[in-house]
Design a protein around this motif. Structure first.
Motif, short mmCIF file in Angstrom:
data_model
loop_
_atom_site.label_atom_id
_atom_site.label_comp_id
_atom_site.label_asym_id
_atom_site.label_seq_id
_atom_site.Cartn_x
_atom_site.Cartn_y
_atom_site.Cartn_z
N VAL A 172 0.84 -1.20 0.00
CA VAL A 172 0.00 0.00 0.00
C VAL A 172 0.87 1.25 0.00
N ASP A 173 1.91 1.27 0.81
CA ASP A 173 2.80 2.45 0.85
C ASP A 173 3.40 2.72 -0.52
N HIS A 174 3.83 1.65 -1.21
CA HIS A 174 4.43 1.82 -2.54
C HIS A 174 3.42 2.40 -3.52
N LEU A 175 2.22 1.86 -3.51
CA LEU A 175 1.20 2.33 -4.46
C LEU A 175 0.78 3.76 -4.15
N VAL A 176 0.64 4.07 -2.88
CA VAL A 176 0.28 5.44 -2.51
C VAL A 176 1.39 6.42 -2.91
N SER A 177 2.65 6.00 -2.77
CA SER A 177 3.77 6.88 -3.15
C SER A 177 3.76 7.18 -4.64
N LEU A 178 3.14 6.31 -5.43
CA LEU A 178 3.03 6.53 -6.87
C LEU A 178 1.83 7.42 -7.23
N GLY A 179 0.95 7.64 -6.24
CA GLY A 179 -0.21 8.50 -6.48
C GLY A 179 -1.53 7.77 -6.53
N HIS A 180 -1.56 6.48 -6.19
CA HIS A 180 -2.82 5.72 -6.24
C HIS A 180 -3.65 5.94 -4.98
N GLU A 181 -4.96 5.95 -5.15
CA GLU A 181 -5.90 6.01 -4.04
C GLU A 181 -6.88 4.84 -4.10
N ARG A 182 -7.40 4.56 -5.30
CA ARG A 182 -8.35 3.45 -5.45
C ARG A 182 -7.56 2.14 -5.58
N ILE A 183 -7.22 1.60 -4.39
CA ILE A 183 -6.40 0.38 -4.31
C ILE A 183 -7.27 -0.74 -3.77
N SER A 184 -7.47 -1.78 -4.56
CA SER A 184 -8.25 -2.94 -4.14
C SER A 184 -7.32 -4.07 -3.76
N MET A 185 -7.92 -5.13 -3.17
CA MET A 185 -7.13 -6.30 -2.77
C MET A 185 -7.87 -7.58 -3.10
N LEU A 186 -7.16 -8.53 -3.73
CA LEU A 186 -7.70 -9.89 -3.87
C LEU A 186 -7.56 -10.55 -2.50
N ALA A 187 -8.64 -10.59 -1.75
CA ALA A 187 -8.53 -10.77 -0.31
C ALA A 187 -8.70 -12.18 0.19
N ASN A 188 -9.02 -13.15 -0.67
CA ASN A 188 -9.20 -14.54 -0.23
C ASN A 188 -10.11 -14.59 1.00
N THR A 189 -11.33 -14.16 0.81
CA THR A 189 -12.29 -14.06 1.92
C THR A 189 -13.05 -15.36 2.12
N GLN A 190 -12.35 -16.50 2.03
CA GLN A 190 -13.01 -17.79 2.21
C GLN A 190 -13.53 -17.92 3.63
N PRO A 191 -14.65 -18.63 3.82
CA PRO A 191 -15.28 -18.64 5.14
C PRO A 191 -14.50 -19.40 6.20
N ASP A 192 -13.54 -20.28 5.80
CA ASP A 192 -12.84 -21.08 6.79
C ASP A 192 -11.51 -20.46 7.21
N SER A 193 -11.36 -19.15 7.01
CA SER A 193 -10.11 -18.49 7.39
C SER A 193 -10.04 -18.30 8.90
N GLU A 194 -9.01 -18.83 9.51
CA GLU A 194 -8.78 -18.67 10.94
C GLU A 194 -8.03 -17.35 11.19
N PRO A 195 -8.06 -16.84 12.42
CA PRO A 195 -7.42 -15.55 12.71
C PRO A 195 -5.95 -15.50 12.33
N GLY A 196 -5.20 -16.58 12.45
CA GLY A 196 -3.77 -16.54 12.17
C GLY A 196 -3.39 -16.89 10.76
N MET A 197 -4.38 -17.16 9.89
CA MET A 197 -4.06 -17.54 8.52
C MET A 197 -3.52 -16.35 7.75
N PRO A 198 -2.63 -16.58 6.76
CA PRO A 198 -2.02 -15.45 6.05
C PRO A 198 -3.03 -14.56 5.35
N GLN A 199 -4.10 -15.16 4.79
CA GLN A 199 -5.09 -14.32 4.09
C GLN A 199 -5.78 -13.36 5.06
N THR A 200 -5.98 -13.80 6.30
CA THR A 200 -6.61 -12.94 7.30
C THR A 200 -5.67 -11.82 7.72
#
Length: 347
Positions: A172-200
């Protein structure tokens, strides 16, 4: 109260005897090719250091000198990088590495792990396993376990992971430094994500970084899983948005998903990075290919694998206190990020 002495390890014995760890392992296994002088030198160091290889525990597990590696997704080439680091350490000490792949789902995962235990492997390395921590804690009470990808804390198993909060912040810091604001994320919002999983944790890092830059209104989690096919679908969904609703930059979550999004955006005539900047996470070998040149986060996969194997072997030797290691990430800037074009930002 007397301070408890640190338990000697194979590495300590090797250093004291002035030999390799593989040589110490050969002496322990009564392997062929060990000279009488070498055996005497190593055994003297073991005696002086009060080294005990927990023969009883090894005998109960069959003394197989085999480590089991569990993973779910063979298509994610980052996992092969982790295995490379694991194998390097295992071979140094005379261990074999056996890899097992399970289908998605807790039942398939549990059956494979049980099969590894039944085959009397000395310890297990689990790469991004699903399920609640309670099940992993139960497993760790029966056999030495190290989990890669998931974050601690835990009592009966060790963890090795990238500092995913910091990694998402780098993106995010890199993209903002380039001038981006509308930054989305492929977030892997699967329902079985535990709190310590990398996607979370990576999603939390993205949210926190966006808020830090005053961009909370632009937080956008594109749902799916971190796989190539899901990346394709996510890219198509972004391409189908009205131009004013499209992000100017995309945090790909993982390289395998980012490369899928790259493909579908390219097929839709969306230019990268002129129309959308794209950043991956993992630094898999294909990310550096010149036609792609994916900007990504390097989480030192070989180092992670080596660290995990070292932790597992020390558990096999008798260590019981849990350890949780975070690998510092590093941003690798290549061709898929640039300043947003004026036409995109004003649409």
């Amino acid at each position: 109260m007397m301070e408890q002495l640190k338990r000697a390890t194979i590495s300590d014995v090797a250093e004291h005897a002035g030999v390799s760890r593989a040589a110490v392992s050969k002496v322990l296994r009564n392997a062929y090719g060990v000279s009488p002088a070498m055996r005497t030198k190593v055994e003297e160091s073991m005696t002086l250091l009060n080294y005990r290889p927990l023969a009883l525990a090894r005998g109960m597990r069959g003394n197989s000198y085999t480590l089991g590696v569990f993973l779910v997704d063979l298509s994610n080439t980052f996992f092969s990088v982790l295995v490379e680091g694991i194998r390097d350490v295992a071979e140094e000490l005379g261990y074999q590495v056996l890899i097992g792949q399970a289908r998605h789902g807790l039942d398939a995962q549990q059956k494979l792990i049980e099969a590894m235990i039944d085959r009397r492997m000395d310890g297990l390395l689990l790469i991004a396993p699903f399920g609640p921590n309670e099940e992993l804690e139960k497993l760790g009470r029966s056999i030495p376990v190290v989990v890669l990808g998931r974050h601690g804390p835990a009592q009966y198993f060790d963890t090795v992971a990238s500092d995913d909060i910091a990694g998402s912040a780098l993106i995010v810091d890199h993209l903002v430094s380039l001038g981006h604001e509308r930054i989305s994320m492929l977030a892997n919002t699967q329902p079985d994500s535990e709190p310590g999983m990398p996607q979370t944790v990576r999603r939390q890092g993205y949210d926190t970084a966006m808020e830090k830059h005053g961009l909370a209104e632009h937080i956008d989690h594109v749902p799916g899983r971190w796989g190539y096919e899901s990346g394709l679908e996510a890219g198509r969904s972004i391409a189908n948005r009205p131009l004013a609703k499209r992000p100017t930059a995309l945090h790909g979550g993982a390289d395998v998903a980012a490369l899928g999004a790259f493909t579908s955006l390219f097929d839709a005539g969306i230019r990268i990075p002129a129309d959308i900047s794209l950043v991956g996470y993992d630094n898999v070998p294909s990310a550096s290919l010149p036609p792609i040149g994916l900007t990504t986060v390097d989480q030192s996969g070989v180092q992670m694998g080596r660290q995990a194997a070292e932790l597992l072997l020390s558990r096999i030797e008798g260590r019981s206190e849990s350890e949780h290691v975070l690998i510092p990430p590093k941003l690798i800037v290549r061709k898929t990020t640039s300043k947003p074009s004026p036409q995109v930002t004003t649409s």
